[in-house]
Scaffold this motif. Structure first.
Motif, PDB file in Angstrom:
ATOM      1  N   SER A  42       0.636  -1.402   0.081  1.00 27.45           N
ATOM      2  CA  SER A  42      -0.477   0.494   0.114  1.00 27.45           C
ATOM      3  C   SER A  42       0.291   1.453  -0.204  1.00 27.45           C
ATOM      4  O   SER A  42       2.579   1.230   0.122  1.00 27.45           O
ATOM      5  CB  SER A  42      -0.757   0.046   1.134  1.00 27.45           C
ATOM      6  N   ALA A  43       0.044   2.911   0.221  1.00 27.17           N
ATOM      7  CA  ALA A  43       1.055   3.931  -0.016  1.00 27.17           C
ATOM      8  C   ALA A  43       0.183   4.863   0.092  1.00 27.17           C
ATOM      9  O   ALA A  43      -1.263   4.596   0.432  1.00 27.17           O
ATOM     10  CB  ALA A  43       1.774   4.114  -1.697  1.00 27.17           C
ATOM     11  N   VAL A  44       0.698   5.831   1.442  1.00 27.52           N
ATOM     12  CA  VAL A  44       0.033   6.772   1.746  1.00 27.52           C
ATOM     13  C   VAL A  44       0.730   8.272   1.146  1.00 27.52           C
ATOM     14  O   VAL A  44       1.874   8.263   0.301  1.00 27.52           O
ATOM     15  CB  VAL A  44       0.203   6.808   3.134  1.00 27.52           C
ATOM     16  N   LEU A  45      -0.174   9.317   0.690  1.00 23.41           N
ATOM     17  CA  LEU A  45       0.804  10.547   0.231  1.00 23.41           C
ATOM     18  C   LEU A  45       0.663  11.255   1.091  1.00 23.41           C
ATOM     19  O   LEU A  45      -0.720  12.387   2.545  1.00 23.41           O
ATOM     20  CB  LEU A  45      -0.863  10.719  -0.774  1.00 23.41           C
ATOM     21  N   MET A  46       1.598  11.678   1.812  1.00 19.69           N
ATOM     22  CA  MET A  46       1.769  13.075   2.476  1.00 19.69           C
ATOM     23  C   MET A  46       1.927  14.517   2.011  1.00 19.69           C
ATOM     24  O   MET A  46       3.055  14.455   0.802  1.00 19.69           O
ATOM     25  CB  MET A  46       3.122  12.661   3.870  1.00 19.69           C
ATOM     26  N   LEU A  59      -4.643  15.893   5.830  1.00 19.79           N
ATOM     27  CA  LEU A  59      -5.532  14.639   5.940  1.00 19.79           C
ATOM     28  C   LEU A  59      -6.682  14.488   5.870  1.00 19.79           C
ATOM     29  O   LEU A  59      -7.564  15.606   5.728  1.00 19.79           O
ATOM     30  CB  LEU A  59      -4.800  14.256   7.813  1.00 19.79           C
ATOM     31  N   ILE A  60      -6.945  13.109   6.238  1.00 20.65           N
ATOM     32  CA  ILE A  60      -8.270  12.857   6.405  1.00 20.65           C
ATOM     33  C   ILE A  60      -9.029  12.131   7.529  1.00 20.65           C
ATOM     34  O   ILE A  60      -7.764  11.310   8.234  1.00 20.65           O
ATOM     35  CB  ILE A  60      -9.055  11.743   5.325  1.00 20.65           C
ATOM     36  N   SER A  74      -5.905  10.397   8.551  1.00 16.95           N
ATOM     37  CA  SER A  74      -4.873   9.410   7.970  1.00 16.95           C
ATOM     38  C   SER A  74      -4.471  10.622   6.937  1.00 16.95           C
ATOM     39  O   SER A  74      -5.142  11.286   6.809  1.00 16.95           O
ATOM     40  CB  SER A  74      -4.805   8.131   7.949  1.00 16.95           C
ATOM     41  N   PHE A  75      -3.633   9.874   6.630  1.00 20.94           N
ATOM     42  CA  PHE A  75      -2.524  10.423   5.469  1.00 20.94           C
ATOM     43  C   PHE A  75      -3.686   9.704   4.199  1.00 20.94           C
ATOM     44  O   PHE A  75      -4.183   8.489   4.571  1.00 20.94           O
ATOM     45  CB  PHE A  75      -1.636  10.199   5.030  1.00 20.94           C
ATOM     46  N   VAL A 153     -12.507  15.961   5.249  1.00 22.94           N
ATOM     47  CA  VAL A 153     -10.716  15.187   4.888  1.00 22.94           C
ATOM     48  C   VAL A 153     -10.729  17.356   5.568  1.00 22.94           C
ATOM     49  O   VAL A 153     -11.066  18.563   5.682  1.00 22.94           O
ATOM     50  CB  VAL A 153     -10.357  16.551   3.317  1.00 22.94           C
ATOM     51  N   PHE A 154      -9.330  17.844   5.843  1.00 20.87           N
ATOM     52  CA  PHE A 154      -8.332  18.831   6.570  1.00 20.87           C
ATOM     53  C   PHE A 154      -7.438  18.870   6.563  1.00 20.87           C
ATOM     54  O   PHE A 154      -6.402  18.446   6.031  1.00 20.87           O
ATOM     55  CB  PHE A 154      -9.224  18.612   7.959  1.00 20.87           C
TER      56      PHE A 154
END
Length: 250
Positions: A42-46, A59-60, A74-75, A153-154
């Motif tokens: 998996s991957a996340v976006l910072m 962040l969400i 989380s991202f 989403v913030f």
């Protein structure tokens, strides 16, 4: 969407983060590292941007009905799909951008990927996670695309993340402790807080804070975590994280 990493054209305050991403080692980010085989890629976006309050991070809040990491800040991110490409090359970048688009409506064309951190591991959900670092050079409107997946989403100003008054260590009922951020009316903890903590530290953005300050995981958050994997989240894998129990400066 393209899996290219572009180093140049960043604002000056992001250059130390970019440089740190190129030299940081996996063990400096977490004590939970991927197993030799297995794990769900998996991957996340910072994603770093600049809003009305200066530099910020997107962040969400995950929906409370989800099976994994329900209700947690989380991202944006998720599992790699076959169309994302080679998991050891362009796949994580493509997956992070695709998932951010699917979850928040983010236009990937406005994002410059400038770094990729080493793979990390979340034991409780068996995810091998690649954190992808992006610069939001052309911001687009964002918000929850599917409320069944994303509750909110913030954008959190970096100044709030680095404010010592908003820093603490969170203690999980299992005994695990890890970084936490008390921002935007949320407690950011687990894997996400661990990555933020290390990026701020190695990117030279961290300010001295009281590492002896401890907050407890709320009963509500604990109940949601227990639900994951049939209650395995209160075992040694803990708290949807994978973040090392380390203090600033380690």
């Amino acid at each position: 969407m393209g899996g290219a990493v572009e180093r140049d054209g960043l604002p000056g305050w992001l250059l130390p983060v970019r440089d740190a991403a190129e030299r940081v080692r996996p063990g400096q980010l977490s004590r939970f590292l991927p197993p030799p085989v297995g794990g769900r890629r998996s991957a996340v976006l910072m994603l770093f941007g600049e809003g009305g309050h200066g530099p910020d991070v997107l962040l969400i809040e995950r929906a409370r009905s989800l099976r994994s990491h329900a209700g947690q800040p989380s991202f944006p991110g998720g599992a790699l799909d076959p169309e994302d490409g080679d998991p050891l090359r362009e796949g994580p970048v493509n997956a992070a951008l695709r998932e951010a688009w699917e979850e928040t409506g983010l236009d990937p064309a406005g994002v410059q990927v400038f770094g990729v951190l080493p793979d990390l591991y979340i034991p409780v959900s068996d995810f091998v996670v690649t954190p992808v670092l992006g610069w939001w050079r052309a911001p687009s409107p964002v918000g929850p695309v599917d409320p069944a997946e994303v509750a909110a989403v913030f954008r959190v100003p970096v100044a709030e993340l680095t404010d010592p008054a908003n820093r603490a260590r969170l203690r999980h009922p299992s005994g695990f402790t890890g970084p936490a951020f008390l921002v935007a009316g949320q407690v950011v903890w687990g894997f996400t807080a661990g990555v933020i903590d290390r990026v701020l530290h190695f990117g030279g953005l961290e300010r001295p804070w009281d590492t002896s300050r401890v907050v407890e995981l709320s009963e509500d958050a604990f109940d949601l975590a227990r639900r994951e994997r049939g209650g395995l989240a209160d075992s040694s894998g803990t708290a949807a994280s994978g973040t090392a129990d380390r203090t600033a400066g380690s």
